[in-house]
Design an enzyme around this catalytic site. Sequence first.
Site, PDB file in Angstrom:
ATOM      1  N   HIS A 115     -16.205   2.618 -15.733  1.00  0.00           N
ATOM      2  CA  HIS A 115     -15.363   3.565 -14.990  1.00  0.00           C
ATOM      3  C   HIS A 115     -13.960   3.003 -14.855  1.00  0.00           C
ATOM      4  CE1 HIS A 115     -16.683   0.814 -11.819  1.00  0.00           C
ATOM      5  NE2 HIS A 115     -15.899   1.374 -10.926  1.00  0.00           N
ATOM      6  N   HIS A 146     -11.964   2.187 -12.290  1.00  0.00           N
ATOM      7  CA  HIS A 146     -11.429   1.347 -11.222  1.00  0.00           C
ATOM      8  C   HIS A 146     -10.955   0.064 -11.880  1.00  0.00           C
ATOM      9  CE1 HIS A 146     -13.599   3.519  -7.712  1.00  0.00           C
ATOM     10  NE2 HIS A 146     -12.386   3.995  -7.939  1.00  0.00           N
ATOM     11  N   ASP A 170     -10.833  -3.045 -11.357  1.00  0.00           N
ATOM     12  CA  ASP A 170     -11.610  -4.281 -11.489  1.00  0.00           C
ATOM     13  C   ASP A 170     -12.645  -4.190 -12.613  1.00  0.00           C
ATOM     14  OD1 ASP A 170     -12.796  -2.370  -9.711  1.00  0.00           O
ATOM     15  OD2 ASP A 170     -14.183  -3.880  -8.979  1.00  0.00           O
ATOM     16  N   HIS A 171     -12.714  -3.029 -13.270  1.00  0.00           N
ATOM     17  CA  HIS A 171     -13.655  -2.885 -14.388  1.00  0.00           C
ATOM     18  C   HIS A 171     -12.973  -2.691 -15.746  1.00  0.00           C
ATOM     19  CE1 HIS A 171     -17.474  -2.664 -12.054  1.00  0.00           C
ATOM     20  NE2 HIS A 171     -16.575  -2.509 -11.098  1.00  0.00           N
ATOM     21  N   HIS A 177     -20.544   7.208  -8.106  1.00  0.00           N
ATOM     22  CA  HIS A 177     -19.464   6.411  -7.532  1.00  0.00           C
ATOM     23  C   HIS A 177     -18.289   7.338  -7.225  1.00  0.00           C
ATOM     24  CE1 HIS A 177     -17.724   2.666  -6.459  1.00  0.00           C
ATOM     25  NE2 HIS A 177     -16.878   2.587  -7.441  1.00  0.00           N
ATOM     26  N   ASP A 231     -20.424   0.570 -10.986  1.00  0.00           N
ATOM     27  CA  ASP A 231     -20.647   0.607  -9.538  1.00  0.00           C
ATOM     28  C   ASP A 231     -21.428   1.880  -9.205  1.00  0.00           C
ATOM     29  OD1 ASP A 231     -18.916  -1.554  -9.670  1.00  0.00           O
ATOM     30  OD2 ASP A 231     -17.313  -0.598  -8.567  1.00  0.00           O
ATOM     31  N   HIS A 276     -21.354  -8.139  -8.499  1.00  0.00           N
ATOM     32  CA  HIS A 276     -20.305  -7.333  -7.892  1.00  0.00           C
ATOM     33  C   HIS A 276     -20.211  -7.610  -6.392  1.00  0.00           C
ATOM     34  CE1 HIS A 276     -17.877  -3.646  -7.081  1.00  0.00           C
ATOM     35  NE2 HIS A 276     -17.437  -3.885  -8.300  1.00  0.00           N
TER      36      HIS A 276
END
EC number: 3.1.26.11
Lengths: 303, 303
Positions: free
Chosen positions: B62, B64, B66-67, B142, B212, B270
Amino acid sequence: MKFEVLILGNSSATPIFERHPTAQIINFNEQIFLVDCGEGTQMQLSRFGIKSNKISHIFISHLHGDHYLGLVGLLSSMNLHGRYSDLHLYGPAPLIEIINLQLKYSETTLQYNLIFHPTNSEAEELIFENNSIRVTAFPLKHRVPTTGFRFDEIQRPRALIRERIEHLNMPTVFFSRLKRGMDCVDLDGTVYRAEELTKPAPVPRSYAYCSDTRAFDAYVSSIQGVDLLYHESTFMHDMIGRAIDTLHSTSLEAAQVAKQVGAKRLLLGHYSARYRELIPLLEEAQLEFVNVELSLEGKWYKV
Amino acid sequence: MKFEVLILGNSSATPIFERHPTAQIINFNEQIFLVDCGEGTQMQLSRFGIKSNKISHIFISHLHGDHYLGLVGLLSSMNLHGRYSDLHLYGPAPLIEIINLQLKYSETTLQYNLIFHPTNSEAEELIFENNSIRVTAFPLKHRVPTTGFRFDEIQRPRALIRERIEHLNMPTVFFSRLKRGMDCVDLDGTVYRAEELTKPAPVPRSYAYCSDTRAFDAYVSSIQGVDLLYHESTFMHDMIGRAIDTLHSTSLEAAQVAKQVGAKRLLLGHYSARYRELIPLLEEAQLEFVNVELSLEGKWYKV
C-alpha cells in the site's frame, strides 16, 4: 554565537561504504536548517541526536533522488511526532507537486503548515532573511535545475563597553544610536563618542553550499569570500571527462574554485561510489588549496 | 529447495531503535522477491549482502510511506548499477504515477524495463505464476487500499526412484507419465506402477504477508493453512482502541488469526515506536499460539 554544519550524508548518487546520500544540518544560534534530504536523512538525524521538529527551514538544491528522497518520510515523521510549528521548504517548483501527490495517496494531512517557496535556478535570489541570518539561492550548473545556497550572518551592531558606560550619566536612549556607530550629545553639551564607548561586533561569517555542479560558472560571484565553502568533489581529476559528462566537479576543481573566490576554508563531499578511501581526494585538493577538509558524516564543522 | 524470508525492516510508521520501515526479501530457490520497500531498503539490502539487481519482482502492499518510500531510490540505484533485466512491480495503481513523476523531474530514463502490474484491493487475484511458485494478492483492511501477498510453492511432480528404475528396460518416454502418477504398459504388456517406481514430492510450502491491516476480515480465507504467516502486530492488546482507530492489529489478534487459519508458524512485525522491548509482544502472542517468533532485522526465516 554558534554557526556550525553537521554532515549527515557525503555520498554521491548511491549509498555505499556506510556513506549516505546528501544532507546537512546548519545550526546558526540554535536556528536549525536542513540542506538537502537524501534517503535515510531521518535515520541520520536520529543517529546524530538532532530532533527533526527543531528544523525550521529545509533547502533542497535539486530533484535528483540522492538530494531529496528522504523528504516525504521526514515530513510524515514530523507529523507523527506531533509537529505543529510552521515548516518552510525551499526547492525547485515541481518538488511540491511530488510531495502533494504522495500525501494524497497516503491520505495524509499534515497538522503543521508546510510553506513552500520555489527557488529560481536562473538567477541569484535572496530567499530568507531574519534579524540574524540571510539565505541566498544561486544557480549551479547541473543536469537538472539546481541551486546552491549561501548563508550569511547579518552584521550585528557594535557592543557597548560596559565599564566605560556605567559611570556615565547618559540617557539610555543613546544606547541604540551608539551601537549603530553614531555619536550623541546631551542637553549639557556632553559628547558621547561611539568609537570610545562601543566596540565593533565580530565580522559576520558565511557558509556556501555547492552541490551538484560543474566547477566554474556564474556561481563563483555568488560565493565570493565565504568563510566555509562546501563544494562537491564527486571525482578525482583523472576522471575529469566523466565529471564534464555528468556535470560534476573534481576535487582539484573544488580547490581551484575555493582559491578563486577567496574562501577561507573548503569542505569536500559528494564522493563517488568508486572511492572507498577518501584521503586521495583530500590530497589532490591540497595541491591547490591548503585549508581543505573532507566532510565526514556525524562531524560538525565550525563556520 | 530454498524458501526463506529475510526481514529488512520491522518497524511501523517511523524508524526508531535501529528498526527500519517495512521491507522483506523472499528467496525462493534463488528467485529473489522484495515485499514492500520502506525508506532505507537499499541500505538494508547492502548491509545484509543482497544484490539488488538479483531482485526480479517487487510487491508493494500500500501507499503509506513506510511501505514504499525506498522504492524510487532503489529503482535509480539499480539503474546506476547497470541493470538491464526486466523488473516486475506490483502495487496500487497510483504507484506508477508517483514513480513516473519523480523519474520525470530527475530526467532519469531507466535502462531496464520496469513492468508495472496494478493490484486490486477489492478481490483476491493471482498476480504471478511460473513453474515453481504462484503469488496471490488479496485485500487487507487498512486506511488506504492495501493488499497482502501469498506465495505458494507449486506442487512438484513425483520423483523417480533411481534404484528401482535403473535395472528396468523401460522406455524413457514413460518417465514423465510416471512422475505425474500414471501407470504405464509397454508393448510386452509389462506394467510399470507409479506408486512403486516414484515417490511423492514434498508437500508444497506457503508464506503469507499481512501488513498493514485490522485483524479478522475477508482475508482469512486467503491465508488458510499457510506454513508461515507474517502478520503485523503494531500494538499490544491494551492498545486495542488505538489498533481499531488506526486499522492495525494487536499481537494477540495476530496470534488469533494464525490459530484461526491453521497457520503452522507465525511471525510478528511492524512494531510501534512505543515498544523498545519486543519480548512482551511475543509473550502476548504465545498466550494464543505456540509457534510464534518475533521478526528481527537481518534474520532469515525458513518457510
